[in-house]
Each structure stands twice: as C-alpha cells, then as structure tokens.
Design a protein around this motif. Structure first.
Motif, short mmCIF file in Angstrom:
data_model
loop_
_atom_site.label_atom_id
_atom_site.label_comp_id
_atom_site.label_asym_id
_atom_site.label_seq_id
_atom_site.Cartn_x
_atom_site.Cartn_y
_atom_site.Cartn_z
N ALA A 159 0.84 -1.20 0.00
CA ALA A 159 0.00 0.00 0.00
C ALA A 159 0.87 1.25 0.00
O ALA A 159 1.88 1.32 0.70
N GLU A 160 0.46 2.25 -0.78
CA GLU A 160 1.18 3.52 -0.85
C GLU A 160 0.26 4.64 -0.40
O GLU A 160 -0.89 4.71 -0.84
N ARG A 161 0.76 5.49 0.47
CA ARG A 161 0.00 6.68 0.89
C ARG A 161 0.42 7.84 0.00
O ARG A 161 1.57 8.26 0.01
N LEU A 162 -0.55 8.35 -0.79
CA LEU A 162 -0.24 9.39 -1.77
C LEU A 162 -1.35 10.42 -1.80
O LEU A 162 -2.51 10.11 -1.53
N PRO A 163 -1.01 11.66 -2.16
CA PRO A 163 -2.06 12.63 -2.51
C PRO A 163 -2.74 12.17 -3.80
O PRO A 163 -2.15 11.43 -4.59
N VAL A 164 -3.95 12.63 -4.03
CA VAL A 164 -4.70 12.21 -5.21
C VAL A 164 -3.93 12.55 -6.49
O VAL A 164 -3.88 11.75 -7.43
N ILE A 182 -3.65 4.54 -0.88
CA ILE A 182 -4.21 5.06 0.36
C ILE A 182 -4.15 6.59 0.29
O ILE A 182 -3.08 7.16 0.13
N ASP A 183 -5.31 7.24 0.38
CA ASP A 183 -5.35 8.70 0.30
C ASP A 183 -4.61 9.29 1.48
O ASP A 183 -4.94 9.03 2.64
N ALA A 184 -3.58 10.09 1.20
CA ALA A 184 -2.75 10.66 2.26
C ALA A 184 -3.53 11.63 3.15
O ALA A 184 -3.15 11.84 4.31
N GLU A 185 -4.60 12.23 2.63
CA GLU A 185 -5.36 13.20 3.42
C GLU A 185 -6.44 12.54 4.26
O GLU A 185 -6.66 12.91 5.41
N THR A 186 -7.12 11.54 3.68
CA THR A 186 -8.24 10.91 4.41
C THR A 186 -7.86 9.59 5.04
O THR A 186 -8.59 9.07 5.87
#
Length: 207
Positions: A159-164, A182-186
């Motif tokens: 899984a990667e946490r990234l901005p849209v 994975i949405d970095a903001e939510t």
C-alpha cells in the motif's frame, strides 16, 4: 542510464541490442536522471490468439516507474510501439507537472470544499462504494469439470499513501485506467480512474 535486454524463448541478437540502444538517446534527453531502461522480449505461445513477440519496457527512476508493453509480428515492431508509449507517458507526465505549477492550480482541499466541481471530480455514491466493496461481477472458478473463458489473475502490491494528484501521475506513467492507493489526506483506501480527456474520478471506501 543502464540499458538491459532480456529474452525469453527468443534470441536477442547484437543487431537488436544496437537498435534498442540507439533509441534510448531520446529517453535520456527527456529524463536525464533516469537510472535504468529495461527491455524484456518474449515469444508468444502457439496457443495465443496472436502470433509474434511481446516487448515490455520498464524505465526506472527517479520518481515513479514508467512501464509499457506491446505485441507485434516481430520484436522490432513490438519494441517500436512500446517505445512510443513510453515517450508519450513521459511527455504527459511533464505536461501535467507543468500545468500544476501554473497559476490555475487548485488544491485538493479547495476542490473538496466545492464538491470537486472545479476539477470535475465527483465523490463516489454509497451505491458505487458498496458495489466496489462487495463485487458486482460474479466470479466463475475454473475446474476440471467445466471450461470457463473467464480467467482471473490475482496480484498484491504494498500500500502507498499518496495525494490524489500523485496517484493520478502514477496511473498515467504505468498506462493503466485506474490506480489503487491510500489517500494521504483521508487515510482511506481509494482508487483513481480515467474518464474522458484529462478528467479523472476518485472512489474511496468507508467503513
């Protein structure tokens, strides 16, 4: 930039190696910090509906990996098509980066506050989220007793946490129509997908 060529069930001749290396100059000019240019050539099976060779190109770093593949009657024509797709994805990535640095850039927070009307992104409805979570396409398992044309392949990625916006960039670079992240903001499991033109959609899962 290191250039490597690998063959599977097909001979990699000196002529083909020289052909590949002669075309990497343009890539090096567009991405001077690129580290590796990997080419994999494989001969299609006789059972395949198509005949010829498959070429897969992977361009490594810095930044997201760029991939493209194509099938052709021989390795030269297959390589030319895949190589053209790599160049197109590099240019699209550069265009998107240039556009985001422009004055018309809209932050994700501002877009969400306006219900994504400015960037033409719409949050997924509860019905769509439920369909994605439960699976709306029936799965037909292959058995020895009955033949099924449905073939389901399973892959798992970290899984990667990234901005849209970064998720959209990665989707474009690998040439897919969607990208899971994975949405970095939510902090929610999400997927971006391609719509028409330069428009994109986002679907997120909620408990």
């Amino acid at each position: 930039m290191d250039v490597s060529i690998h063959g599977r069930n097909v001979e990699i001749t000196d002529r083909f190696e020289q052909y590949v290396e002669s075309k990497t100059e343009k890539v090096a000019g567009l991405l001077p910090k690129a580290q590796a240019f990997e080419v994999r050539v494989s001969r299609l099976s006789d059972k395949s509906p198509k005949h010829g060779d498959r070429v897969e190109i992977t361009l490594v770093g810095p930044g997201p990996v760029i991939r493209a593949e194509s099938v052709g009657p021989d390795k030269y024509s297959a390589y030319d098509i895949a190589y053209g797709r790599v160049l197109e994805r590099i240019r699209r990535s550069k265009d998107r980066a240039h556009d985001r640095r422009g004055k018309g850039r809209t932050s994700l927070g501002d877009a969400a506050a306006n219900d994504f009307a400015v960037v033409d992104l719409q949050p997924a409805s509860a019905e769509v989220i439920d369909a994605v979570a439960t699976g709306s396409v029936p799965v037909v398992a292959e058995t020895d007793e009955a033949y099924s044309p449905v073939v389901i392949r399973s892959k798992e990625f970290p899984a990667e946490r990234l901005p849209v916006e970064d998720a959209v960039d990665q989707m474009e670079l690998v040439g897919h129509d969607f990208f899971l992240f994975i949405d970095a903001e939510t902090d929610k499991p999400s997927v971006v997908y391609r719509r028409k033109g330069w428009n994109y959609g986002v679907i997120s899962l909620a408990e």
